[in-house]
Design a protein around this motif. Structure first.
Motif, PDB file in Angstrom:
ATOM      1  N   GLU A 176     -27.105 -47.123  17.849  1.00 45.42           N
ATOM      2  CA  GLU A 176     -26.707 -47.343  16.459  1.00 45.42           C
ATOM      3  C   GLU A 176     -27.892 -47.784  15.599  1.00 45.42           C
ATOM      4  OE1 GLU A 176     -23.584 -50.168  16.583  1.00 45.42           O
ATOM      5  OE2 GLU A 176     -22.052 -48.738  17.301  1.00 45.42           O
ATOM      6  N   LYS A 177     -28.772 -48.604  16.172  1.00 50.34           N
ATOM      7  CA  LYS A 177     -29.956 -49.045  15.431  1.00 50.34           C
ATOM      8  C   LYS A 177     -30.864 -47.865  15.119  1.00 50.34           C
ATOM      9  CE  LYS A 177     -33.921 -52.191  15.719  1.00 50.34           C
ATOM     10  NZ  LYS A 177     -34.643 -53.178  16.574  1.00 50.34           N
ATOM     11  N   GLN A 178     -31.041 -46.958  16.104  1.00 50.07           N
ATOM     12  CA  GLN A 178     -31.883 -45.797  15.889  1.00 50.07           C
ATOM     13  C   GLN A 178     -31.294 -44.875  14.827  1.00 50.07           C
ATOM     14  OE1 GLN A 178     -34.926 -45.185  17.264  1.00 50.07           O
ATOM     15  NE2 GLN A 178     -34.997 -43.482  15.820  1.00 50.07           N
ATOM     16  N   GLN A 179     -29.971 -44.711  14.850  1.00 52.59           N
ATOM     17  CA  GLN A 179     -29.321 -43.866  13.852  1.00 52.59           C
ATOM     18  C   GLN A 179     -29.488 -44.456  12.452  1.00 52.59           C
ATOM     19  OE1 GLN A 179     -25.284 -43.450  15.099  1.00 52.59           O
ATOM     20  NE2 GLN A 179     -25.749 -42.026  16.774  1.00 52.59           N
ATOM     21  N   ALA A 180     -29.382 -45.776  12.338  1.00 56.07           N
ATOM     22  CA  ALA A 180     -29.554 -46.422  11.043  1.00 56.07           C
ATOM     23  C   ALA A 180     -30.982 -46.232  10.523  1.00 56.07           C
ATOM     24  CB  ALA A 180     -29.224 -47.909  11.156  1.00 56.07           C
ATOM     25  N   GLU A 181     -31.977 -46.359  11.426  1.00 53.95           N
ATOM     26  CA  GLU A 181     -33.370 -46.164  11.011  1.00 53.95           C
ATOM     27  C   GLU A 181     -33.614 -44.728  10.572  1.00 53.95           C
ATOM     28  OE1 GLU A 181     -35.676 -47.372  14.324  1.00 53.95           O
ATOM     29  OE2 GLU A 181     -35.360 -49.534  14.009  1.00 53.95           O
ATOM     30  N   ASP A 182     -33.007 -43.757  11.305  1.00 57.06           N
ATOM     31  CA  ASP A 182     -33.177 -42.355  10.923  1.00 57.06           C
ATOM     32  C   ASP A 182     -32.570 -42.070   9.556  1.00 57.06           C
ATOM     33  OD1 ASP A 182     -34.466 -41.918  13.261  1.00 57.06           O
ATOM     34  OD2 ASP A 182     -32.749 -41.026  14.308  1.00 57.06           O
ATOM     35  N   GLY A 186     -34.254 -40.798   5.879  1.00 59.16           N
ATOM     36  CA  GLY A 186     -33.815 -39.508   5.349  1.00 59.16           C
ATOM     37  C   GLY A 186     -33.701 -38.435   6.404  1.00 59.16           C
ATOM     38  N   VAL A 187     -33.707 -38.814   7.676  1.00 61.04           N
ATOM     39  CA  VAL A 187     -33.588 -37.837   8.743  1.00 61.04           C
ATOM     40  C   VAL A 187     -32.109 -37.496   8.928  1.00 61.04           C
ATOM     41  CG1 VAL A 187     -34.010 -37.378  11.188  1.00 61.04           C
ATOM     42  CG2 VAL A 187     -35.630 -38.754   9.873  1.00 61.04           C
ATOM     43  N   LYS A 188     -31.757 -36.251   8.713  1.00 59.43           N
ATOM     44  CA  LYS A 188     -30.361 -35.833   8.791  1.00 59.43           C
ATOM     45  C   LYS A 188     -30.075 -34.997  10.034  1.00 59.43           C
ATOM     46  CE  LYS A 188     -29.817 -35.795   3.769  1.00 59.43           C
ATOM     47  NZ  LYS A 188     -29.445 -34.992   2.597  1.00 59.43           N
ATOM     48  N   ASN A 189     -31.111 -34.427  10.601  1.00 58.25           N
ATOM     49  CA  ASN A 189     -30.914 -33.520  11.730  1.00 58.25           C
ATOM     50  C   ASN A 189     -30.837 -34.318  13.021  1.00 58.25           C
ATOM     51  OD1 ASN A 189     -30.880 -31.514  13.572  1.00 58.25           O
ATOM     52  ND2 ASN A 189     -32.685 -30.434  12.810  1.00 58.25           N
ATOM     53  N   GLN A 190     -29.653 -34.394  13.600  1.00 59.08           N
ATOM     54  CA  GLN A 190     -29.447 -35.138  14.844  1.00 59.08           C
ATOM     55  C   GLN A 190     -29.174 -34.204  16.020  1.00 59.08           C
ATOM     56  OE1 GLN A 190     -29.554 -38.565  15.270  1.00 59.08           O
ATOM     57  NE2 GLN A 190     -30.408 -38.619  13.239  1.00 59.08           N
ATOM     58  N   ARG A 191     -29.437 -32.917  15.862  1.00 60.56           N
ATOM     59  CA  ARG A 191     -29.029 -31.979  16.892  1.00 60.56           C
ATOM     60  C   ARG A 191     -29.773 -32.169  18.205  1.00 60.56           C
ATOM     61  NH1 ARG A 191     -30.003 -26.316  14.486  1.00 60.56           N
ATOM     62  NH2 ARG A 191     -31.789 -27.409  13.655  1.00 60.56           N
ATOM     63  N   TYR A 192     -30.978 -32.685  18.144  1.00 61.61           N
ATOM     64  CA  TYR A 192     -31.800 -32.737  19.350  1.00 61.61           C
ATOM     65  C   TYR A 192     -32.123 -34.166  19.750  1.00 61.61           C
ATOM     66  CZ  TYR A 192     -32.377 -28.121  17.387  1.00 61.61           C
ATOM     67  OH  TYR A 192     -32.140 -26.909  16.841  1.00 61.61           O
ATOM     68  N   ARG A 193     -31.234 -35.084  19.447  1.00 65.65           N
ATOM     69  CA  ARG A 193     -31.527 -36.479  19.750  1.00 65.65           C
ATOM     70  C   ARG A 193     -31.542 -36.740  21.251  1.00 65.65           C
ATOM     71  NH1 ARG A 193     -25.948 -39.363  17.785  1.00 65.65           N
ATOM     72  NH2 ARG A 193     -24.544 -38.307  19.220  1.00 65.65           N
ATOM     73  N   ASP A 194     -30.872 -35.907  22.052  1.00 67.96           N
ATOM     74  CA  ASP A 194     -30.870 -36.098  23.494  1.00 67.96           C
ATOM     75  C   ASP A 194     -31.945 -35.264  24.189  1.00 67.96           C
ATOM     76  OD1 ASP A 194     -28.788 -37.868  23.367  1.00 67.96           O
ATOM     77  OD2 ASP A 194     -27.273 -36.300  23.501  1.00 67.96           O
TER      78      ASP A 194
END
Length: 448
Positions: A176-182, A186-194
């Motif tokens: 959740e912390k990483q998502q908040a920082e992204d 302004g980082v919207k693309n989360q497709r390759y987070r894994d």
């Protein structure tokens, strides 16, 4: 009082048929201590893992001794008519083998169970005489020995959950912390987070990716200055200076002056993502078609949705068509609402985001089934991480031998009969209860 052993001794010695009962107690013989009907034994049922009661075991084995060839359904009708609690078909064979002396013990006997004697059901004088020899010297009662303790089933689920919960909570907070920082960047693309982004782009763009200085989060036409697009310098001859705006158009030449120097950038098209948290859970079933396969795409929907089991070859011979993926609507323990699940025989691609939706799988007992799965250790046959993230089940017929390698995996066994259907509902409920416990323990965000 070890009621289970007392009943077994009477069966082995041929005295069980002479035992009697009243409204509250079972009387094995006149000289014996009466057993309270509602008292629990230390035998755990395969259905719900509950301790069976004295009246269930006594009535069942007495009925079997007197009618050894009678069907289980006939026993259940007789027990209900006589006012006795019944036991499941799943416990039948094991209890018969143990109580008749065919085997010395049973893995379903829980030697750690605490059994409390009811004062209303114990005659202290009879118990005292039972614990003395002919000379009046107290004799030792051996209730448990080293071998019986070692053979007892051991459930370490609660211990593992105790140590695993803080670790999973820490992982969730970090995510959740990483998502908040992204989002803040302004980082919207989360497709390759894994998946490591650098590896992904090298595979799809080529080895020159490292020298291209691409901004993978920028749009295609944007850039920090007019001479740069996505971090790549544009040759000077391709750069166009902005045209001066005339104060008043006049003549045909003004038409060309009003033409824009470039088409406006289109907003990037948002791609549909199906593997985001909160999606539809996926259940993977085997694609096999042999006589030992219990569930596949021919019969999985009817069993997982309605609790009705039909052998897959019977469904196939009826002319039914098989799909590689279907949706089911679950209503069990959902207060009348319908919850959608996807059942498929095809595991997602190794890099697919759909792995975030895989909640359960049915195993065949072969390690090659997991060769393309994305979890650590599968290449070497290590499935510890696989079954910690996905709830594994092994469906088997009651007459088939257990597979040795499956015993070493963290999976739950579901046993069904080839011909008897009264136990299907219990197996159906066992599957959903275990899957719910797994998802709750992982604090899953799937819509289950």
């Amino acid at each position: 009082m070890d009621a289970l052993r007392l009943i077994r001794d009477h069966v082995v010695n041929g005295h069980i048929s002479a035992s009697t009962h009243d409204a509250n107690e079972i009387h094995l013989r006149e000289a014996d201590v009466p057993l309270r009907r509602s008292a629990e034994t230390n035998y755990r049922s395969k259905v719900g893992n509950k301790l069976l009661k004295v009246e269930q075991i006594w009535y069942f084995i007495k009925h079997h001794v007197q009618n050894p060839s009678m069907a289980h359904t006939a026993y259940m009708k007789a027990a209900i008519a006589d006012g006795f609690a019944t036991l499941s078909m799943l416990d039948r064979n094991d209890l018969i083998d143990y109580l008749t002396g065919k085997k010395a013990t049973s893995e379903r006997i829980d030697v750690t169970a605490v059994l409390v004697d009811d004062e209303a059901g114990i005659d202290a004088g009879k118990r005292a005489r039972e614990d003395e020899d002919e000379d009046g010297v107290p004799r030792e009662r051996v209730l448990r020995d080293r071998n019986s303790v070692l053979r007892a089933p051991k459930d370490m689920t609660s211990v593992l959950a105790f140590f695993k919960a803080p670790e999973e909570e820490m992982e969730r907070l970090q995510e959740e912390k990483q998502q908040a920082e992204d989002l803040a960047k302004g980082v919207k693309n989360q497709r390759y987070r894994d998946v490591k982004e650098q590896v992904f782009w090298r595979e799809h763009v080529g080895s020159d990716f490292d020298f291209m200085n691409l901004d993978t989060n920028a749009s295609f036409l944007s850039g920090p200055n007019p001479g740069v697009a996505n971090g790549i310098d544009v040759p000077s001859e391709r750069r166009t200076a902005p045209a001066a705006q005339p104060s008043a158009p006049s003549g045909p030449s003004s038409v060309s002056a009003r033409k824009p120097s470039a088409m406006p950038a289109k907003a990037p098209v948002k791609k549909k993502t199906s593997g985001i948290p909160g999606g539809i859970p996926i259940i993977i079933v085997p694609a096999g078609f042999n006589q030992k396969v219990v569930l596949n795409m021919f019969n999985a929907k009817e069993f997982l949705q309605n609790g009705k089991f039909t052998p897959w070859d019977v469904v196939q011979k009826s002319g039914a068509k098989k799909s590689s993926s279907v949706y089911i609507s679950r209503t069990y323990k959902r207060d009348g609402s319908k919850i959608k699940y996807e059942v498929t025989e095809k595991a997602p691609h190794k890099r697919s985001e759909d792995w975030a939706r895989v909640a359960a799988c049915f195993v065949l007992g072969a390690k090659w089934q997991f060769k393309d799965w994305p979890f650590r250790g599968v290449e070497d046959g290590d499935l510890v991480e696989t079954f910690s993230k996905i709830r594994g089940f092994h469906a088997r017929f009651d007459g088939d031998p257990e597979i040795d390698v499956v015993k070493t995996w963290n999976v739950k066994t579901i046993t069904v009969s080839r011909t008897q259907r009264h136990g299907d509902r219990a197996a159906f409920e066992f599957f959903w209860d275990e899957l719910d416990k797994h998802l709750a323990l992982r604090s899953s965000a799937l819509k289950y």
